[in-house]
Design a protein around this motif. Structure first.
Motif, PDB file in Angstrom:
ATOM      1  N   HIS B 146       0.807  -1.206   0.000  1.00 27.62           N
ATOM      2  CA  HIS B 146       0.000   0.000   0.000  1.00 27.62           C
ATOM      3  C   HIS B 146       0.844   1.261   0.000  1.00 27.62           C
ATOM      4  O   HIS B 146       0.336   2.363   0.182  1.00 27.62           O
ATOM      5  CB  HIS B 146      -0.964  -0.007   1.179  1.00 27.62           C
ATOM      6  N   ALA B 147       2.160   1.109  -0.219  1.00 24.71           N
ATOM      7  CA  ALA B 147       3.032   2.274  -0.333  1.00 24.71           C
ATOM      8  C   ALA B 147       2.932   2.842  -1.752  1.00 24.71           C
ATOM      9  O   ALA B 147       2.515   2.155  -2.678  1.00 24.71           O
ATOM     10  CB  ALA B 147       4.471   1.889  -0.030  1.00 24.71           C
ATOM     11  N   HIS B 148       3.308   4.097  -1.895  1.00 26.27           N
ATOM     12  CA  HIS B 148       3.387   4.697  -3.226  1.00 26.27           C
ATOM     13  C   HIS B 148       4.832   4.613  -3.718  1.00 26.27           C
ATOM     14  O   HIS B 148       5.758   4.583  -2.907  1.00 26.27           O
ATOM     15  CB  HIS B 148       2.907   6.148  -3.192  1.00 26.27           C
ATOM     16  N   PRO B 149       5.025   4.585  -5.055  1.00 31.12           N
ATOM     17  CA  PRO B 149       6.379   4.386  -5.580  1.00 31.12           C
ATOM     18  C   PRO B 149       7.427   5.336  -5.003  1.00 31.12           C
ATOM     19  O   PRO B 149       8.550   4.914  -4.768  1.00 31.12           O
ATOM     20  CB  PRO B 149       6.196   4.607  -7.084  1.00 31.12           C
ATOM     21  N   HIS B 150       7.061   6.617  -4.763  1.00 30.76           N
ATOM     22  CA  HIS B 150       8.102   7.539  -4.298  1.00 30.76           C
ATOM     23  C   HIS B 150       8.585   7.210  -2.893  1.00 30.76           C
ATOM     24  O   HIS B 150       9.594   7.757  -2.454  1.00 30.76           O
ATOM     25  CB  HIS B 150       7.623   8.992  -4.398  1.00 30.76           C
ATOM     26  N   GLU B 151       7.880   6.305  -2.213  1.00 31.21           N
ATOM     27  CA  GLU B 151       8.343   5.907  -0.882  1.00 31.21           C
ATOM     28  C   GLU B 151       9.308   4.727  -0.935  1.00 31.21           C
ATOM     29  O   GLU B 151       9.762   4.258   0.098  1.00 31.21           O
ATOM     30  CB  GLU B 151       7.136   5.535  -0.013  1.00 31.21           C
ATOM     31  N   LEU B 152       9.569   4.216  -2.146  1.00 28.58           N
ATOM     32  CA  LEU B 152      10.419   3.037  -2.294  1.00 28.58           C
ATOM     33  C   LEU B 152      11.803   3.416  -2.819  1.00 28.58           C
ATOM     34  O   LEU B 152      11.967   4.427  -3.492  1.00 28.58           O
ATOM     35  CB  LEU B 152       9.785   2.052  -3.291  1.00 28.58           C
ATOM     36  N   SER B 153      12.772   2.555  -2.537  1.00 29.57           N
ATOM     37  CA  SER B 153      14.104   2.751  -3.110  1.00 29.57           C
ATOM     38  C   SER B 153      14.089   2.319  -4.568  1.00 29.57           C
ATOM     39  O   SER B 153      13.141   1.670  -5.032  1.00 29.57           O
ATOM     40  CB  SER B 153      15.115   1.912  -2.339  1.00 29.57           C
ATOM     41  N   GLY B 154      15.145   2.676  -5.307  1.00 24.57           N
ATOM     42  CA  GLY B 154      15.218   2.332  -6.725  1.00 24.57           C
ATOM     43  C   GLY B 154      15.118   0.832  -6.962  1.00 24.57           C
ATOM     44  O   GLY B 154      14.426   0.381  -7.879  1.00 24.57           O
ATOM     45  N   GLY B 155      15.794   0.063  -6.115  1.00 20.00           N
ATOM     46  CA  GLY B 155      15.766  -1.386  -6.280  1.00 20.00           C
ATOM     47  C   GLY B 155      14.376  -1.956  -6.038  1.00 20.00           C
ATOM     48  O   GLY B 155      13.924  -2.860  -6.739  1.00 20.00           O
ATOM     49  N   MET B 156      13.677  -1.389  -5.050  1.00 12.74           N
ATOM     50  CA  MET B 156      12.319  -1.849  -4.767  1.00 12.74           C
ATOM     51  C   MET B 156      11.388  -1.495  -5.917  1.00 12.74           C
ATOM     52  O   MET B 156      10.524  -2.289  -6.305  1.00 12.74           O
ATOM     53  CB  MET B 156      11.814  -1.232  -3.465  1.00 12.74           C
ATOM     54  N   GLN B 157      11.568  -0.298  -6.492  1.00 15.42           N
ATOM     55  CA  GLN B 157      10.740   0.092  -7.635  1.00 15.42           C
ATOM     56  C   GLN B 157      10.950  -0.864  -8.804  1.00 15.42           C
ATOM     57  O   GLN B 157      10.003  -1.262  -9.491  1.00 15.42           O
ATOM     58  CB  GLN B 157      11.076   1.522  -8.082  1.00 15.42           C
ATOM     59  N   GLN B 158      12.209  -1.255  -9.004  1.00 16.37           N
ATOM     60  CA  GLN B 158      12.496  -2.175 -10.105  1.00 16.37           C
ATOM     61  C   GLN B 158      11.854  -3.540  -9.838  1.00 16.37           C
ATOM     62  O   GLN B 158      11.392  -4.208 -10.763  1.00 16.37           O
ATOM     63  CB  GLN B 158      14.013  -2.294 -10.266  1.00 16.37           C
ATOM     64  N   ARG B 159      11.788  -3.921  -8.563  1.00 12.58           N
ATOM     65  CA  ARG B 159      11.121  -5.181  -8.233  1.00 12.58           C
ATOM     66  C   ARG B 159       9.623  -5.093  -8.501  1.00 12.58           C
ATOM     67  O   ARG B 159       9.002  -6.072  -8.915  1.00 12.58           O
ATOM     68  CB  ARG B 159      11.368  -5.542  -6.756  1.00 12.58           C
ATOM     69  N   VAL B 160       9.045  -3.916  -8.275  1.00 10.96           N
ATOM     70  CA  VAL B 160       7.625  -3.732  -8.597  1.00 10.96           C
ATOM     71  C   VAL B 160       7.427  -3.906 -10.106  1.00 10.96           C
ATOM     72  O   VAL B 160       6.481  -4.567 -10.551  1.00 10.96           O
ATOM     73  CB  VAL B 160       7.113  -2.345  -8.149  1.00 10.96           C
ATOM     74  N   ALA B 161       8.345  -3.322 -10.893  1.00 12.03           N
ATOM     75  CA  ALA B 161       8.236  -3.449 -12.346  1.00 12.03           C
ATOM     76  C   ALA B 161       8.318  -4.917 -12.766  1.00 12.03           C
ATOM     77  O   ALA B 161       7.612  -5.356 -13.676  1.00 12.03           O
ATOM     78  CB  ALA B 161       9.335  -2.635 -13.032  1.00 12.03           C
ATOM     79  N   LEU B 162       9.176  -5.677 -12.079  1.00 15.87           N
ATOM     80  CA  LEU B 162       9.298  -7.112 -12.376  1.00 15.87           C
ATOM     81  C   LEU B 162       7.997  -7.840 -12.008  1.00 15.87           C
ATOM     82  O   LEU B 162       7.481  -8.652 -12.786  1.00 15.87           O
ATOM     83  CB  LEU B 162      10.482  -7.679 -11.591  1.00 15.87           C
ATOM     84  N   ALA B 163       7.446  -7.511 -10.823  1.00 18.48           N
ATOM     85  CA  ALA B 163       6.200  -8.144 -10.392  1.00 18.48           C
ATOM     86  C   ALA B 163       5.067  -7.813 -11.360  1.00 18.48           C
ATOM     87  O   ALA B 163       4.223  -8.656 -11.662  1.00 18.48           O
ATOM     88  CB  ALA B 163       5.835  -7.681  -8.979  1.00 18.48           C
ATOM     89  N   ARG B 164       5.064  -6.575 -11.871  1.00 16.14           N
ATOM     90  CA  ARG B 164       4.028  -6.163 -12.812  1.00 16.14           C
ATOM     91  C   ARG B 164       4.091  -7.007 -14.082  1.00 16.14           C
ATOM     92  O   ARG B 164       3.064  -7.437 -14.614  1.00 16.14           O
ATOM     93  CB  ARG B 164       4.214  -4.677 -13.145  1.00 16.14           C
ATOM     94  N   ALA B 165       5.327  -7.276 -14.551  1.00 16.82           N
ATOM     95  CA  ALA B 165       5.462  -8.098 -15.752  1.00 16.82           C
ATOM     96  C   ALA B 165       5.078  -9.549 -15.467  1.00 16.82           C
ATOM     97  O   ALA B 165       4.461 -10.216 -16.295  1.00 16.82           O
ATOM     98  CB  ALA B 165       6.896  -8.024 -16.273  1.00 16.82           C
ATOM     99  N   MET B 166       5.416 -10.033 -14.253  1.00 19.49           N
ATOM    100  CA  MET B 166       5.097 -11.415 -13.905  1.00 19.49           C
ATOM    101  C   MET B 166       3.606 -11.634 -13.729  1.00 19.49           C
ATOM    102  O   MET B 166       3.107 -12.749 -13.911  1.00 19.49           O
ATOM    103  CB  MET B 166       5.795 -11.790 -12.596  1.00 19.49           C
ATOM    104  N   ALA B 167       2.885 -10.555 -13.358  1.00 19.38           N
ATOM    105  CA  ALA B 167       1.462 -10.681 -13.040  1.00 19.38           C
ATOM    106  C   ALA B 167       0.672 -11.216 -14.226  1.00 19.38           C
ATOM    107  O   ALA B 167      -0.373 -11.829 -14.053  1.00 19.38           O
ATOM    108  CB  ALA B 167       0.898  -9.332 -12.600  1.00 19.38           C
ATOM    109  N   LEU B 168       1.172 -10.964 -15.430  1.00 22.90           N
ATOM    110  CA  LEU B 168       0.448 -11.416 -16.619  1.00 22.90           C
ATOM    111  C   LEU B 168       0.603 -12.906 -16.837  1.00 22.90           C
ATOM    112  O   LEU B 168      -0.137 -13.505 -17.593  1.00 22.90           O
ATOM    113  CB  LEU B 168       0.992 -10.680 -17.850  1.00 22.90           C
ATOM    114  N   CYS B 169       1.627 -13.504 -16.184  1.00 18.40           N
ATOM    115  CA  CYS B 169       1.927 -14.900 -16.414  1.00 18.40           C
ATOM    116  C   CYS B 169       2.159 -15.123 -17.911  1.00 18.40           C
ATOM    117  O   CYS B 169       1.678 -16.102 -18.502  1.00 18.40           O
ATOM    118  CB  CYS B 169       0.783 -15.770 -15.908  1.00 18.40           C
ATOM    119  N   ALA B 170       2.864 -14.180 -18.530  1.00 15.57           N
ATOM    120  CA  ALA B 170       3.034 -14.193 -19.981  1.00 15.57           C
ATOM    121  C   ALA B 170       4.050 -15.249 -20.390  1.00 15.57           C
ATOM    122  O   ALA B 170       4.985 -15.535 -19.637  1.00 15.57           O
ATOM    123  CB  ALA B 170       3.503 -12.821 -20.451  1.00 15.57           C
TER     124      ALA B 170
END
Ligand code: ATP
Ligand code: MG
Lengths: 266, 270
Positions: B146-170
């Motif tokens: 429930h955090a917003h991106p600006h509250e995260l470190s760069g590495g955590m933001q990149q992990r969110v981007a990875l999770a976003r891509a994984m969410a599609l199960c593409a």
């Protein structure tokens, strides 16, 4: 899963105190100095009335000032809302199509370089002494900053984020609602903060050129009868209205844009 | 780490004679020239090469974000554009590119929300797709849903981007230098996370990098690109055991691969 708890802010009370104290002091020095200067010198109240005299002018007849302030305020608000709707529509057209951009941007620039105040007389001739010319003037004066900022906001989307959405074939309307609109909001709010003051000025000026009520009418009457203190009182009421309106915009902005990273606001 | 119950169907990628030119005839840049490459189902291929050699361009062509001038691209049996409409790509760009007004969990589910009609078609009765909560757990972000991106470190933001891509199960993951902006330690963690994700999903993965070590550590094959015009200079198969044993970076076989790729890179720059 633990819910995310934002870090608490220690000493909130003290922070609020230190945010209020400096401006209060600044105003106290300003108005205190003014009051002392008028009392110490034997300057005529026609040249410069004391702040206490201006305050008394308003204090003695609150109903009178309230009703005139409401007239000018509603003219300004109506003009601002019309300008906002028109600006949003035009900004969408400008941001979406190059043809529309080429067609409309020169028109916006033309309005921008027009000394809008000079249109007050023709507006009164066309639209009479009622509400209409004031609303139009307030809309004209606020229209340009709103449309320019809204178009800039709609255009300022991050190309990489757009590609992420396109990588799953998001439609243009999905990109518009999910990306462009939220991205444009901070730009729109920063224009609105400036425009609430401008809208009041637009309504006031239109009232000078022909009206039966409103603070502009109060001012022209006061000028004609050399009631200089009353003139100053009208200025003070307008200032108070501007401060209230700007603060309201700021509060709404803070609510709506809570997510925005600090320092990223335009 | 929770792995999905079963695997999405992977798809191969087939590029033949792909060329792309930017700008007009004389002043233009030949970004890619005659690229022919097959990526097998479930394979992890890295693209490596000097800046400006067309790695991003190639990834965008595979993902259907850019059309090649000549040549054909097939993703399984589909064109890139059709594959994009079927949500076959999990795309991780070089920058995290998160929506700052959405919470972490809403960013992760973003791509599910768009293009809904196709999303429904990809709904899986067997329940293979990871839930948002599972994705956050897998990427170590459970506490920050429930955090917003600006509250995260760069590495955590990149992990969110990875999770976003994984969410599609593409069935296909396209990654453009996803870890380039991270520090060495975080990058190491992210590499292992990626290997876990890739192994558990069975997806085909095309990974762009500037780091030879990263390429050798991750890939089944490393494709070395040469610049002006962008072309394939060498293809290096990596025959290291999977899963990569700890300390593999210090082994002589690893160094041999690194040496050969470096040689190919230097040879192509000349
Ligand atoms: N949209 C574009 N318009 C014009 N030229 C472009 C465009 N995109 C890329 N290029 C050019 O094509 C070439 C390849 O670019 P590309 O971004 O694919 O390189 P890259 O290998 O990803 O580089 P880097 O490692 O720096 O990211 C570059 O010379 C670049 O200037
Ligand atoms: Mg690139």
């Amino acid at each position: 899963m633990e819910p995310y708890v934002p870090p608490s802010e220690p000493g909130r009370g003290r922070r609020a105190f230190s945010a209020v104290l400096p401006p209060t002091l600044a105003f106290a020095v300003l108005f205190g100095g003014w009051e002392l200067f008028v009392r110490a010198s034997d300057i005529s109240h026609l040249v410069l009335p004391a702040p206490s005299a201006i305050g008394r002018e308003i204090w003695d007849e609150p109903g009178y000032w309230w009703s005139h302030a409401m007239v000018t305020g509603s003219e300004a608000l109506l003009g601002l809302l019309i300008a906002l709707v028109v600006a949003i529509v035009l900004a969408i057209l400008i941001a979406h199509s190059t043809v529309m951009d080429r067609a409309l941007t020169p028109v916006v620039t033309m309005v921008q370089v027009t000394p809008v105040i000079a249109l007050a007389t023709p507006l009164v001739i066309w639209l009479g002494f009622g509400l209409a010319p004031k609303v139009v003037m307030a809309a004209l004066i606020t229209f340009v900053p709103l449309v320019v900022n809204a178009a800039m906001g709609l255009r300022s989307i991050d190309a990489t984020t757009e590609e992420v959405l396109r990588s799953v074939a998001a439609s243009p309307s999905e990109i518009f609602w999910k990306l462009r609109v939220p991205q444009a909001l901070p730009y729109l709010f920063s224009a609105l903060r400036v425009c609430v003051g401008l809208a009041l000025i637009g309504a006031l000026v239109a009232e000078w050129f022909g009206s039966t009520e409103g603070l502009g009418r109060v001012m022209t009457q006061a000028r004609n009868s050399l009631a200089i203190t009353k003139l100053w009182a009208a200025v003070a009421v307008l200032m108070a209205m501007g401060i209230v309106a700007t603060t309201l915009v700021r509060l709404v902005e803070r609510r709506v844009l809570r997510w925005h990273a600090p320092g990223r606001r335009p | 780490m929770t792995a999905p119950a079963s695997l999405p169907v992977a798809e191969g990628i087939r590029l033949s004679g792909v060329s792309k030119r930017f700008g007009r005839h004389q002043q233009g840049i030949q970004a890619l020239s005659d690229i022919t490459l097959d990526v097998a189902e479930g394979e992890l291929v890295t693209l490596i090469g000097p800046s400006g050699c067309g790695k991003t361009t190639l990834l965008r062509i595979i993902g259907g974000l850019l059309d090649p001038d000549t040549g054909t691209v097939r993703v399984g049996t589909l064109s890139p554009d059709a594959a994009r409409r079927e949500k076959h790509f999990g795309f991780v760009p070089q920058a995290p590119a998160l929506l700052p007004w959405r919470t972490v969990i809403d960013n992760v589910t973003l791509l599910d929300e768009v293009n809904k009609r196709r999303g429904r078609r990809r709904a899986d009765p067997a329940g293979n797709r990871p839930t948002p909560a599972e994705l956050l757990e897998q990427t170590g972000l459970s506490e920050f849903g429930h955090a917003h991106p600006h509250e995260l470190s760069g590495g955590m933001q990149q992990r969110v981007a990875l999770a976003r891509a994984m969410a599609l199960c593409a069935p296909i993951l396209l990654m453009d230098e996803p870890f380039a902006a991270l520090d060495e330690i975080t990058r190491g963690e992210m590499r292992h996370l990626l290997l876990d994700v890739w192994a558990s999903s069975g997806a085909t993965c095309v990974f762009v990098t500037h780091s030879i070590d990263e390429a050798v550590l991750l890939s089944d094959r490393v494709v070395v690109l040469a610049p002006r015009p962008g072309r394939i200079a060498a293809v290096e198969p990596i025959d290291l055991p999977r899963p990569r044993p700890p300390g593999i970076e210090d082994q002589p076989e690893f160094h041999e691969h690194v040496r050969r790729i470096r040689q190919a890179l230097h040879g192509s720059a000349r």
